[in-house]
Scaffold this active site. Structure first.
Site, PDB file in Angstrom:
ATOM      1  CB  ALA A 197     -45.355  39.832  78.901  1.00  0.00           C
ATOM      2  CG  ASP A 198     -48.171  36.942  82.627  1.00  0.00           C
ATOM      3  OD1 ASP A 198     -47.338  36.187  82.116  1.00  0.00           O
ATOM      4  OD2 ASP A 198     -48.138  37.283  83.817  1.00  0.00           O
ATOM      5  CB  ILE A 199     -52.887  40.139  79.318  1.00  0.00           C
ATOM      6  CG1 ILE A 199     -53.167  40.132  80.824  1.00  0.00           C
ATOM      7  CG2 ILE A 199     -54.182  40.385  78.547  1.00  0.00           C
ATOM      8  CD1 ILE A 199     -53.599  41.467  81.385  1.00  0.00           C
TER       9      ILE A 199
END
Length: 406
Positions: free
Chosen positions: A175-177
């Site tokens: 989700a971050d990337i």
């Protein structure tokens, strides 16, 4: 810095991974990315283990993995003088990126409307768990969110293999990337728009939105067919996954009837094409236990190399399943610059993931190590604002460090 974004100024208030990756990729492309950090504290990831120390200098591996090619300045935004400097930096910036909690951004007076009042042409990029409160109703935008929260709420933890029993975390910050990738894309859109119109923009990137986009197949299967996607499986096809060989594993990807026919040819089992239980991708998925038995019989004691040779002769998508030690040895990745070596002053030479955007504009990417806390405070204030006085006590401490390479 050289590159397609040379001359573009990016000011950031960021922590951990989601925004830092996006701004690192912009810095790779030549943007002057200035990371504003709390004096004496900095980005929270500076303290995340593992931390290495040499001659009293401590650096976190988590921090250096997402902050190459940037510059760091220390400003206390609660101090009137430092806040005035920060607002002056905003006036000369092209892009402002943040991934703090929306409640903290509001308390600091750094919402989009407040920043736009300082610089009407600013491209304002915000990464949050659920979107900015000013564009979303309810309390959800105010809740704390890390990568695992977004993966859970986007249905992704019921997709990995084994999640038919209990939810399973993917094991990496997807989700971050993806939020970083979406922010980078939105920034390029906004720069193009501003070039044509002179207008700035507000970029509202939600981690949950990205997870749902990743999970779009499961979403459309449920919404249209009322079918739950099987854990670890491609719901519309089979075989589509990993199979053991005598010395490792391979993946086989069969999607569509032409590939299915080529696959049966590779197996020497053309008779399977006419079996009604294998008449479509969905039927093959439903009868995968029977089909997997035929595949296991065919693979037998074949090595990975032998199996791949047989599949590739018939143009069936397939590959070895590699561990990271093997990934690091792929010549293709080094030739493409997808594994770069950063010479960190504490960790030494550190191979790390490069920039996923490759083009004729990015052939000669400069690689600077992640900055020390406040390392460039005086230099940035002089270059961006024409300030002549030292702006922080940290300036002298970093005077002997190698400077950022333009």
């Amino acid at each position: 810095m050289s590159g397609p974004l040379a001359g573009i100024r990016v000011l950031t208030l960021e922590n951990f991974i989601s925004a830092p990756l996006a701004t690192m990729w912009l810095a790779d492309a030549g943007a002057d990315v200035v990371k504003v950090e709390i004096p004496g504290v900095g980005d929270t990831s500076r303290g995340v283990q593992p931390v290495n120390e040499v001659d009293g200098q401590r650096r976190s591996l988590s921090f250096i993995r997402a902050n190459r090619n940037k510059r760091s300045i220390e400003l206390d935004l609660k101090d009137p003088t430092d806040r005035a400097r920060f607002d002056d930096l905003l006036r000369t910036a092209d892009i402002f990126v943040e991934n703090l909690r929306p409640s903290a951004i509001s308390a600091m007076g750094l919402t989009y409307e407040a920043v736009r009042a300082v610089n009407p042409r600013i491209i304002y990029g915000a990464i949050s768990g659920f979107g900015l409160p000013e564009f979303n109703g309810g309390d959800l935008p105010y809740l704390p969110a890390l990568d695992v929260v977004a993966q859970a709420m986007g249905g992704l933890m019921f997709r990995p293999e084994g999640a038919d029993v209990d939810p399973v975390y993917a094991g990496f910050p997807l989700a971050d990337i993806f939020a970083s990738a979406n922010m980078q894309t939105a920034i390029y859109q906004a720069l193009f728009h501003r070039e044509r119109t002179g207008e700035g923009a507000c970029l509202d990137i939600s981690m949950l939105d990205g997870v749902v986009a990743f999970n779009e197949l499961a979403l459309i299967m449920k919404s249209t067919l009322d079918v739950d996607a099987s854990a670890g499986m491609h719901g519309l096809s089979h075989p589509f996954g990993a199979y053991p060989t005598a010395d490792g594993h391979i993946v086989i990807g069969v999607l569509g009837e032409p590939v299915w026919r080529r696959f049966t040819n590779a197996m020497g089992r053309q008779d399977l094409v006419d079996r009604p239980e294998f008449g479509s991708g969905i039927l093959r998925h439903q009868n995968r236990k029977v089909l997997d038995g035929f595949i296991a019989d065919w693979l037998g004691e074949m090595t990975t190399s032998e199996a791949l040779d047989a599949l590739r002769v018939h143009d069936v998508p397939s590959a070895p399943v590699l561990r990271m030690a093997e990934v690091l040895k792929l010549d293709n990745l080094r030739e493409r610059g997808m594994v770069v070596t950063v010479n960190d002053p504490v960790w030494g030479p550190v191979p790390m993931a490069g920039n996923p955007l490759h083009s004729s504009l990015m052939k000669d990417m400069t690689v600077n190590p992640a900055p020390d806390l406040g390392q460039h405070t005086q230099a940035v204030l002089q270059e961006w604002l024409g300030a002549s006085e030292p702006a922080a006590d940290s300036v002298a401490a970093h005077a002997s460090r190698p400077e950022w390479t333009p």
